[in-house]
Design a protein around this motif. Structure first.
Motif, mmCIF file in Angstrom:
data_model
loop_
_atom_site.group_PDB
_atom_site.id
_atom_site.type_symbol
_atom_site.label_atom_id
_atom_site.label_comp_id
_atom_site.label_asym_id
_atom_site.label_seq_id
_atom_site.Cartn_x
_atom_site.Cartn_y
_atom_site.Cartn_z
ATOM 1 N N LEU A 76 21.175 28.037 74.197
ATOM 2 C CA LEU A 76 21.837 27.109 75.125
ATOM 3 C C LEU A 76 21.803 25.743 74.884
ATOM 4 O O LEU A 76 22.598 24.721 75.073
ATOM 5 C CB LEU A 76 21.051 27.541 76.269
ATOM 6 C CG LEU A 76 21.600 26.640 77.806
ATOM 7 C CD1 LEU A 76 23.145 26.952 77.954
ATOM 8 C CD2 LEU A 76 20.550 27.040 78.775
ATOM 9 N N VAL A 77 20.464 25.150 74.523
ATOM 10 C CA VAL A 77 20.621 23.872 73.917
ATOM 11 C C VAL A 77 21.275 23.240 72.932
ATOM 12 O O VAL A 77 22.225 22.364 73.060
ATOM 13 C CB VAL A 77 18.911 23.613 73.741
ATOM 14 C CG1 VAL A 77 18.951 22.249 72.925
ATOM 15 C CG2 VAL A 77 18.028 23.555 75.067
ATOM 16 N N MET A 78 21.491 24.209 72.037
ATOM 17 C CA MET A 78 22.585 24.089 71.112
ATOM 18 C C MET A 78 23.879 24.012 71.478
ATOM 19 O O MET A 78 24.736 22.979 70.863
ATOM 20 C CB MET A 78 22.397 25.190 69.786
ATOM 21 C CG MET A 78 21.125 25.081 68.935
ATOM 22 S SD MET A 78 20.969 23.388 68.199
ATOM 23 C CE MET A 78 19.248 23.660 67.746
ATOM 24 N N ALA A 79 24.344 24.830 72.252
ATOM 25 C CA ALA A 79 25.627 24.735 72.923
ATOM 26 C C ALA A 79 25.936 23.251 73.681
ATOM 27 O O ALA A 79 26.868 22.783 73.589
ATOM 28 C CB ALA A 79 25.881 26.044 73.859
ATOM 29 N N ILE A 80 24.785 22.883 74.294
ATOM 30 C CA ILE A 80 24.662 21.492 74.996
ATOM 31 C C ILE A 80 25.020 20.464 74.258
ATOM 32 O O ILE A 80 25.759 19.492 74.528
ATOM 33 C CB ILE A 80 23.781 21.474 76.087
ATOM 34 C CG1 ILE A 80 23.758 22.740 77.401
ATOM 35 C CG2 ILE A 80 23.551 19.886 76.635
ATOM 36 C CD1 ILE A 80 22.596 22.718 78.262
ATOM 37 N N ILE A 81 24.183 20.608 73.321
ATOM 38 C CA ILE A 81 24.034 19.320 72.043
ATOM 39 C C ILE A 81 25.654 19.529 71.377
ATOM 40 O O ILE A 81 26.284 18.408 71.151
ATOM 41 C CB ILE A 81 23.085 19.567 70.949
ATOM 42 C CG1 ILE A 81 21.734 19.380 71.659
ATOM 43 C CG2 ILE A 81 23.601 18.840 69.883
ATOM 44 C CD1 ILE A 81 20.939 19.668 70.774
ATOM 45 N N GLY A 82 26.085 20.631 71.278
ATOM 46 C CA GLY A 82 27.734 20.758 70.614
ATOM 47 C C GLY A 82 28.764 20.222 71.716
ATOM 48 O O GLY A 82 29.455 19.500 71.134
#
Length: 141
Positions: A76-82
């Motif tokens: 989820l954090v990676m998706a938000i960073i993306g």
């Protein structure tokens, strides 16, 4: 077929599509001297895709544990960073579009912006899936 397996397959497909788009964007923009999207510099489409594929594979494996929840939160954090990276990439690259027309062909510029838009859309979809999974995972046991 259970919902979690379907969502796992969707996550893997999102990861594969992002990976394909990232490799294409890098192969189109890196050999040229013109401006490049920020997402190409950061490599988000590569490392983000790997996280999404692993996250989807864990979901299909049906291992619902605390470690699994932590992997979902990382995804989820990676998706938000993306989402942040690709949104900034689209914003910055749209301002450089006039410069891009001088150094690259306008078709390449439009293609790079379009691919960045697709990556942004898929990252939003990935974050929605992860939010759904993170908030409903205790009910799956």
């Amino acid at each position: 077929m259970p919902v979690k397996k379907i969502l796992g397959v969707v996550q893997i497909l999102i990861g594969l599509i992002n990976l394909t788009l990232g490799i294409t964007m890098m192969s189109v923009s890196l050999p040229s001297d013109g401006p490049k999207p920020t997402s190409v510099y950061t490599g988000y489409t590569i490392w983000g895709s790997v996280v999404f594929i692993v996250s989807g594979a864990l979901l299909i494996a049906e291992e619902i544990t605390d470690a699994y929840l932590i992997s979902k939160l990382i995804s989820l954090v990676m998706a938000i960073i993306g989402i942040i990276i690709t949104a900034l990439s689209l914003r910055d690259f749209s301002f450089e579009y006039l410069v891009c027309e001088d150094t690259l062909t306008s078709e390449k510029c439009a293609m790079l912006m379009g691919m960045d838009g697709v990556v942004l859309t898929l990252s939003v979809l990935e974050s929605c899936i992860n939010v759904f999974i993170c908030f409903t995972w205790p009910r799956w046991e």
